[in-house]
Design an enzyme around this catalytic site. Structure first.
Site, short mmCIF file in Angstrom:
data_model
loop_
_atom_site.label_atom_id
_atom_site.label_comp_id
_atom_site.label_asym_id
_atom_site.label_seq_id
_atom_site.Cartn_x
_atom_site.Cartn_y
_atom_site.Cartn_z
N LYS A 1 -8.42 33.92 -48.97
CA LYS A 1 -7.89 32.56 -49.13
C LYS A 1 -6.94 32.28 -47.98
O LYS A 1 -6.00 33.03 -47.75
CB LYS A 1 -7.16 32.43 -50.47
CG LYS A 1 -6.86 31.00 -50.84
CD LYS A 1 -8.13 30.20 -51.14
CE LYS A 1 -8.37 30.04 -52.62
NZ LYS A 1 -9.68 29.44 -52.90
N THR B 1 -11.65 34.40 -54.02
CA THR B 1 -10.52 33.96 -53.19
C THR B 1 -9.49 33.25 -54.06
O THR B 1 -8.30 33.28 -53.77
CB THR B 1 -10.98 33.04 -52.04
OG1 THR B 1 -11.44 31.80 -52.56
CG2 THR B 1 -12.05 33.70 -51.20
N ARG C 1 12.53 23.81 -10.25
CA ARG C 1 11.70 23.00 -11.14
C ARG C 1 12.15 23.21 -12.57
O ARG C 1 12.90 24.14 -12.88
CB ARG C 1 10.22 23.36 -10.99
CG ARG C 1 9.91 24.76 -11.48
CD ARG C 1 8.42 25.06 -11.53
NE ARG C 1 8.19 26.39 -12.08
CZ ARG C 1 7.01 26.89 -12.38
NH1 ARG C 1 5.91 26.20 -12.16
NH2 ARG C 1 6.90 28.10 -12.89
N GLN D 1 4.60 33.69 -15.40
CA GLN D 1 4.10 35.06 -15.58
C GLN D 1 5.26 36.07 -15.50
O GLN D 1 5.35 37.00 -16.30
CB GLN D 1 3.07 35.39 -14.48
CG GLN D 1 1.71 34.75 -14.68
CD GLN D 1 1.57 33.39 -13.98
OE1 GLN D 1 2.54 32.66 -13.85
NE2 GLN D 1 0.36 33.06 -13.55
N HIS E 1 4.19 21.27 -18.17
CA HIS E 1 4.57 20.77 -16.85
C HIS E 1 5.49 19.55 -16.94
O HIS E 1 5.24 18.64 -17.73
CB HIS E 1 3.32 20.38 -16.05
CG HIS E 1 2.34 21.49 -15.89
ND1 HIS E 1 2.64 22.66 -15.22
CD2 HIS E 1 1.06 21.64 -16.32
CE1 HIS E 1 1.58 23.46 -15.24
NE2 HIS E 1 0.61 22.87 -15.91
O1 LIG Z 1 4.53 29.57 -13.47
C1 LIG Z 1 3.45 29.14 -13.02
N1 LIG Z 1 2.38 29.98 -12.93
C2 LIG Z 1 1.17 29.57 -12.42
O2 LIG Z 1 0.20 30.37 -12.35
C3 LIG Z 1 1.06 28.23 -12.01
N2 LIG Z 1 0.03 27.50 -11.49
C4 LIG Z 1 0.52 26.25 -11.32
O3 LIG Z 1 -0.17 25.27 -10.87
N3 LIG Z 1 1.83 26.15 -11.68
C5 LIG Z 1 2.19 27.39 -12.12
N4 LIG Z 1 3.36 27.86 -12.61
#
Ligand SMILES: O=c1[nH]c(=O)c2[nH]c(=O)[nH]c2[nH]1
Length: 301
Positions: free
Chosen positions: A12, A57, A179, A222, A250
């Site tokens: 469930k 369930t 940014r 990353q 973004h």
């Molecule tokens: O932190 C980011 N990693 C990316 O792989 C990536 N690619 C992107 O266009 N902007 C960003 N920013």
């Protein structure tokens, strides 16, 4: 050629269990979303429609509610483990159970500086969750606990760059050393064993994730994910690995030049689609094998 039944499980999904503790005037509320899933040899149910081995369930749903009363809701990891063990122990054909619990947080409504006894407001900060997988009965029990957080929406208005990336004939993105970095973070971490102070550890991990995001300069999302994962593993020996899924929310600088205005990083358009989707696992190189920990938990690489 023969046609045979492949992998299968059933349960469930999304039982909305609300448990109110009303032992005195000051009530407590716990708000859960509970999903159960049982696996084992259910060939007869699929091939021929024999229900003799099938715990409905509907019964699984009832058990989730009954356990909220009889066992109470402590840490969601404990509640999920109790449910999973019950199904494995009590349903003859079940060899494995997966119980996922999400918890929505509420806090007391503040009235004249005091939290109200029985009125609450949903605190939307993030959703805590756990996935507990249990296989085998008492003598040969294996338990895997993966806990995490979703909808952890975070942003930093500086301390983030993205430059030096590979360029080809389709690249238009401008390099930037300042940014906005924002994401709605999903993190799930696998515990190495079950001897854990679940509530304290969960709170500490979220605190660590937030602190590293805030304080560490980011060269890319990353890198931020890796740094956050590394800090969690360094500080919590009870955690074997942590996985992230992070949409890059973004924020594009708006061109105000047509209006005769400068825009030194002050006005952005928050785009919702498309978004970069950055996913990563950070783990100890001697982490115990994951076994069934990630069974049926999609959305992570
Ligand atoms: O932190 C980011 N990693 C990316 O792989 C990536 N690619 C992107 O266009 N902007 C960003 N920013």
């Amino acid at each position: 050629m023969a046609i045979v039944l492949g992998r299968n499980q059933y349960g469930k999904a999304e039982c909305r269990v609300v448990r109110v503790y009303r032992d005195g005037d000051r009530h407590e509320i716990r708000d859960l979303n509970v999903s159960t899933s049982l696996r084992g040899d259910f060939t007869a149910a699929h091939v021929g429609g024999d229900q003799a081995d099938v715990l409905p369930t509907d019964t699984q749903k009832n058990t989730a509610f009954a356990f909220a009363k009889s066992k109470g809701v402590g840490a969601i990891e404990e509640y999920a483990q109790a449910l999973a063990e019950h199904f494995v122990d009590r349903v003859p054909k079940v060899t494995g159970a997966r119980v996922e619990v999400e918890e929505y947080a509420w806090r007391r409504i503040d009235v004249d500086g005091r939290g109200h006894d029985h009125a609450f407001v949903r605190s939307g900060e993030a959703v805590r969750n756990t996935v507990v997988n249990v296989e085998g009965t008492t003598a040969d029990r294996r338990t895997w606990v993966v806990s995490g957080v979703s909808d952890l929406v975070i942003a930093k208005t500086t301390g983030s760059e993205f430059k030096g990336f590979l360029q080809d004939e389709y690249t238009t993105l401008a390099e930037t050393d300042d940014r906005v970095l924002a994401t709605s973070l999903v993190a799930r971490w696998r515990y190495a064993d079950t001897n854990v102070d679940w509530d304290a550890t969960h709170a500490a991990v979220v605190r660590d994730l937030l602190a590293v995001f805030a304080e560490r300069h980011s060269r890319a999302l990353q890198q931020s994910l890796y740094d956050m994962g590394e800090a969690v593993l360094e500080r919590h020996p009870e955690i074997a690995e942590i996985r992230f899924s992070a949409p890059n929310k973004h924020h594009f600088l708006v061109d105000l030049a047509p209006f005769g205005q400068e825009n030194p990083g002050e006005v952005f358009i928050a785009a919702d689609r498309p978004y970069g989707l950055i996913e990563a696992t950070v783990l100890r190189d001697d982490a115990p094998a994951p076994g069934s920990a990630w069974h049926s938990t999609p959305g992570f690489c």
